[in-house]
Design an enzyme around this catalytic site. Structure first.
Site, PDB file in Angstrom:
ATOM      1  N   GLU A 117       0.794  -1.233   0.000  1.00  0.00           N
ATOM      2  CA  GLU A 117       0.000   0.000   0.000  1.00  0.00           C
ATOM      3  C   GLU A 117       0.824   1.279   0.000  1.00  0.00           C
ATOM      4  OE1 GLU A 117      -2.700  -0.240   3.313  1.00  0.00           O
ATOM      5  OE2 GLU A 117      -3.922  -1.740   2.314  1.00  0.00           O
ATOM      6  N   GLU A 154      -5.572  -8.382   0.570  1.00  0.00           N
ATOM      7  CA  GLU A 154      -6.194  -8.072   1.866  1.00  0.00           C
ATOM      8  C   GLU A 154      -7.650  -7.723   1.664  1.00  0.00           C
ATOM      9  OE1 GLU A 154      -4.485  -4.989   4.355  1.00  0.00           O
ATOM     10  OE2 GLU A 154      -2.468  -5.726   3.967  1.00  0.00           O
TER      11      GLU A 154
HETATM   12  C1  FCB Z   1      -4.296  -2.160   5.680  1.00  0.00           C
HETATM   13  C2  FCB Z   1      -2.919  -2.611   6.121  1.00  0.00           C
HETATM   14  C3  FCB Z   1      -2.929  -3.779   7.072  1.00  0.00           C
HETATM   15  C4  FCB Z   1      -4.062  -3.689   8.065  1.00  0.00           C
HETATM   16  C5  FCB Z   1      -5.367  -3.399   7.381  1.00  0.00           C
HETATM   17  C6  FCB Z   1      -6.553  -3.327   8.296  1.00  0.00           C
HETATM   18  O1  FCB Z   1      -4.268  -0.855   5.233  1.00  0.00           O
HETATM   19  O2  FCB Z   1      -2.157  -2.998   5.012  1.00  0.00           O
HETATM   20  O3  FCB Z   1      -1.675  -3.859   7.681  1.00  0.00           O
HETATM   21  O4  FCB Z   1      -3.757  -2.786   9.052  1.00  0.00           O
HETATM   22  O5  FCB Z   1      -5.268  -2.195   6.670  1.00  0.00           O
END
Ligand code: FCB
Length: 469
Positions: free
Chosen positions: A202, A382
């Site tokens: 990210e 994610e």
């Molecule tokens: C993302 C992050 C991860 C976690 C999630 C909830 O932005 O990459 O580490 O904190 O959010």
């Protein structure tokens, strides 16, 4: 005078026409959930199911990096920077308990585990690598292999060593080199075990939270610097991609980056100002990076606020896959307050998670299409919900997976999905207040317990329908 008035009139007509066109062509996507066949969602057998974590959030003992430094600091008003004055500390003690945690993954039935390596443990002083720390990650990979689970390694997930932090980290273009050196070292030592890599997690979150909102280290609020960090991160990704590809084992490795998509919508769809600010935030957070990867040209220009331009030919074609991290969306509204000229808000009536995010599966569907424009396979690296009461998790999983299933039917090449997260952990500036885990963690006893709300994920992995129980 008449000419000026004429020009203003034409400008208004063009802007108004553009707005009408936008509203008609891109209304905010909303599905009628009573008519969606969520129960019947099924996935192709080839989907790689996994769970994700990051070193600082789970390992414990990460006390030599920018975050551990940040956790000790207070803000200008003397208040702790992290909610409840939390510190990552022992976290989930995953460093010592990874065998037990791999058993939990086996119980879930996942076939892949995305984790990050802690740079400050592997290279505590510039140029000095710690063999014992490398041995740890090799052991972890071997244990995963034994369990039939593939490791997916993230090389930078928000944290880096203090020496790198103190030298200006990604604020300086010349610091890409020490990062690339570190990545080559990790790749060289782990490549026999690891076939899939994420260079940077990210970039836009790292840059905006660290340099625009100031919620992450180093806590600045400077949009120009945000843009510079962002372009350096994109360049760092491209450099690392090329270097790793040139190493033995590089050609066979699959290397990508984890891109967060967080959409912004205009609060009032009839307000040109809301549209303008929405466009600017989307550009900053989502599009300048996607365009940079697509075209090899990075451009971020918000008049009077930030101007960054760089030609990065190596960024083009620097992905074997794209990782998508998706959570939610927000609405942007212009305010008549020079101190806070706009705000980001969520709509009343939407189902909230414990974070200031609403449940918005339609946005996930859209985000999958956004990253599909890169033309490479997609892995959802994610996706998950903070839900301490565990009363929305099942709904979240069922609906987001349904959205993913629809994106597959619509032609998006989705090859894997990693749930965030395996277990509750240290949620950055939110400390331990956010509970993202499929497993609940009791941080006093380090006990883990599978949450009821995780069930639809298990059903999906087992190839069953996502029926609610
Ligand atoms: C993302 C992050 C991860 C976690 C999630 C909830 O932005 O990459 O580490 O904190 O959010």
């Amino acid at each position: 005078m008449t000419v000026v008035l004429g020009l203003v009139g034409v400008a208004f007509l063009v802007a108004g026409g553009w707005m009408v066109w936008w509203n008609l062509s891109c209304p905010e996507l909303r599905w009628d959930w009573d008519r969606c066949d969520v129960d019947e969602t099924r996935f192709p057998k080839e989907i790689l199911w996994g769970v994700a974590t990051a070193a600082h959030q789970v390992e414990g003992g990460c006390d030599n990096n920018n975050w551990s430094h940040w956790e000790k600091q207070t803000n200008a008003r003397g208040q702790p920077r992290i909610k409840n004055d939390d510190k990552a500390g022992m976290a989930c003690d995953h460093w010592n308990r990874y065998s037990q945690d791999i058993r939990l993954m086996k119980e879930l039935g996942v076939k892949a585990y995305r984790f990050s390596v802690e740079w400050s443990k592997l290279e505590p002083r510039r140029g000095e690598f710690d063999d014992a720390a490398f041995a740890h990650y090799l052991d972890l990979c071997d244990a995963l292999f034994e369990a039939g689970i593939s490791p997916v390694v993230t090389l930078h997930h928000f944290t880096h060593p203090l020496w790198f932090h103190e030298s200006g980290a990604f604020e300086k273009r010349e610091n890409i080199e020490p990062f690339a050196r570190f990545c080559e070292e990790v790749f060289g030592r782990l490549r026999s075990r690891v076939k899939m890599w994420c260079t940077i997690n990210e970039p836009a979150v790292f840059a905006t939270q660290g340099y625009f909102t100031g919620l992450f280290p180093p806590g600045r609020k400077d949009l120009q610097q945000t843009g510079e960090v962002l372009v350096n991160l994109l360049e760092a990704h491209a450099v690392v991609y090329r270097r790793l590809k040139a190493l033995p084992g590089g050609a066979e490795a699959r290397i990508g980056l984890a891109k967060s998509i967080f959409q912004f919508e205009p609060w009032r769809r009839a307000s040109l100002l809301d549209w303008m600010v929405t466009g600017a935030v989307n550009r900053l957070f989502n599009d300048c990076l996607l365009d940079g990867l697509r075209t090899g040209k990075f451009r971020l220009h918000i008049p009077g606020l930030v101007r960054v331009k760089r030609s990065l030919p190596d960024a083009r074609g620097s992905l074997d896959f794209v990782g998508l991290n998706y959570y939610s969306h927000l609405h942007a509204r212009v305010r008549l307050d020079p101190k806070e000229p706009f705000e980001l808000r969520y709509r009343q009536g939407d189902t909230m998670t414990d974070m200031p995010y609403v449940i918005y599966p339609e946005g996930f569907y859209r985000a999958l299409h956004q990253v599909a424009t890169l033309g490479v396979p997609i892995y959802v690296t994610e996706n998950g919900i903070a839900d301490a009461k565990d009363d929305r998790r099942a709904l979240f999983i069922r609906r987001y997976l349904y959205a993913m299933h629809r994106a597959i039917l619509a032609g998006c090449d989705i090859q894997g999905y990693f749930y965030w997260s395996l277990m509750d952990n240290f949620e950055w500036s939110e400390g331990y207040s956010m509970r993202f885990g499929l497993y609940e963690v009791d941080f006093k006893t380090q006990e883990r317990r599978l949450r009821e709300g995780a069930k639809p994920f298990l059903q999906a992995i087992r190839g069953g329908s996502l029926q609610s129980t």
